[in-house]
Design an enzyme around this catalytic site. Structure first.
Site, PDB file in Angstrom:
ATOM      1  N   TYR A  61       0.851  -1.188   0.000  1.00  0.00           N
ATOM      2  CA  TYR A  61       0.000   0.000   0.000  1.00  0.00           C
ATOM      3  C   TYR A  61       0.890   1.243   0.000  1.00  0.00           C
ATOM      4  O   TYR A  61       1.595   1.505   0.981  1.00  0.00           O
ATOM      5  CB  TYR A  61      -0.906   0.037   1.220  1.00  0.00           C
ATOM      6  CG  TYR A  61      -1.984  -1.025   1.262  1.00  0.00           C
ATOM      7  CD1 TYR A  61      -2.299  -1.791   0.149  1.00  0.00           C
ATOM      8  CD2 TYR A  61      -2.707  -1.245   2.433  1.00  0.00           C
ATOM      9  CE1 TYR A  61      -3.296  -2.757   0.199  1.00  0.00           C
ATOM     10  CE2 TYR A  61      -3.707  -2.193   2.482  1.00  0.00           C
ATOM     11  CZ  TYR A  61      -3.993  -2.957   1.379  1.00  0.00           C
ATOM     12  OH  TYR A  61      -4.980  -3.911   1.437  1.00  0.00           O
ATOM     13  N   GLY A 212     -18.405   1.169  -3.657  1.00  0.00           N
ATOM     14  CA  GLY A 212     -19.257   2.358  -3.649  1.00  0.00           C
ATOM     15  C   GLY A 212     -20.645   2.143  -4.220  1.00  0.00           C
ATOM     16  O   GLY A 212     -21.502   3.030  -4.118  1.00  0.00           O
TER      17      GLY A 212
END
Length: 323
Positions: A61, A212
């Protein structure tokens, strides 16, 4: 504020918070912009203050940035945090190159992670996916050696098949399975989820809002530069169809006085005492909403509406595994 409830990861594993904090969005995602570091650290601190101790990161990440950030946040508060780290994914300039789960690579990865995090032991260490070129037993066996060395406490796995999970657990007890799971992403219910439950392995469920889709904020079509255009779920007629399903979620949430996101998270936590919703956040303002979601209770009728509307296959298009 009240402390969050806890769950046990694995038959003899640790007690951790029922709500997990995903830290990925606190770093640049695949070459994107980096969120405000001060706010990200403050978010981790406030999560810890509220009893959310499960912090999930990955050595890839932000090319290590995320581990450094988490390390800063837990400095002086190490005993309050349970650190989960994924490894094995290889990126260059934000582009996916593949996996490296050779034993020699794993032994290299762990030491870089420990240094970046500023700790002596990682609580939960897990390959981000399985590499078909390396036997599962060799991958897990290498991490088991790290347990013996005191560098790792518990072993987890992520994005894995039921057969691979059984092989992994045979090599060494697996405490947690990290996998995408939501109203829109129910494929694990047929095989993988039953296998994990049979083995007593805890479920760390990410992507609770399905990129989402379940937030209720998405409109069709997406902007041309939206990364989700690469997923068939968000393309053309698929997106139109899927958003029609989300309208049912929006109405149910409104009737209960919550947001669609809260209801989506609550549905995940209601799927079992061994299932943890892992929610990515980078701002403190998100915490109250997500903590409140953990207190939502559904009537049988409401659960039936959700399960019927979002039955397996109801959402059209590719899953996160097909990114």
């Amino acid at each position: 504020m009240k402390k969050s409830t806890t769950i046990q990861l694995g038959q003899n594993g640790p007690l951790v918070s029922k709500l997990g904090l995903g830290c990925m969005r606190m770093s640049s995602i695949w070459g994107g912009s980096t969120p405000d570091e001060t706010e990200s650290i403050a978010t981790i601190h406030e999560a810890l203050d509220n009893g959310i101790n499960f912090l999930n990161t990955g050595d890839f990440y932000g090319a290590g940035h995320n581990e450094i950030l988490v390390g800063k946040a837990i400095k002086g508060r190490r005993d309050e945090a349970f650190i989960s780290v994924k490894f094995g994914a290889i990126f260059h300039n934000g582009n996916w190159l593949g996996l490296d789960l050779r034993p020699i690579a794993i032994k290299n990865f762990i030491n870089y992670s420990l240094t970046r995090l500023g700790i002596e032991t990682i609580d939960l260490y897990q390959p981000s996916r399985m590499d078909d070129s390396v036997p599962v037993e060799d991958i897990i066996g290498t991490v088991a050696d790290l347990v013996k060395e005191g560098k790792v406490r518990y072993i987890g796995v992520s994005e894995i098949t039921a057969d691979q999970l059984r092989k992994a657990n045979s090599a060494h007890p697996i405490s947690a399975l990290e996998i995408g799971y939501s109203l829109a992403e129910r494929g694990i219910e047929s095989d993988l989820l039953p296998a994990a439950k049979a083995l007593g392995i805890g479920i760390v469920a990410f992507a609770n809002t399905a990129e989402g889709l379940l937030t209720g904020d998405m409109k069709a079509p997406l902007a041309e530069n939206d990364y989700r255009n690469h997923f068939s779920r968000f393309q053309g007629g698929n997106l139109v169809h899927n958003l029609e399903k989300v309208e049912v979620l929006k109405q149910l949430a409104a009737d209960k006085g919550y947001t669609p996101t809260q209801v989506a998270i609550a549905w995940v936590k209601e799927q079992g005492d061994d299932i943890m919703p892992l929610v990515s956040m980078s701002r403190r303002s998100r915490l109250p909403e997500n903590i409140a979601a953990m207190k939502i209770v559904f009537t049988p009728e409401e659960m039936n509406i959700l399960n019927t509307t979002f039955a397996t296959g109801a959402i059209q298009g590719g899953t996160y595994l097909q990114r």
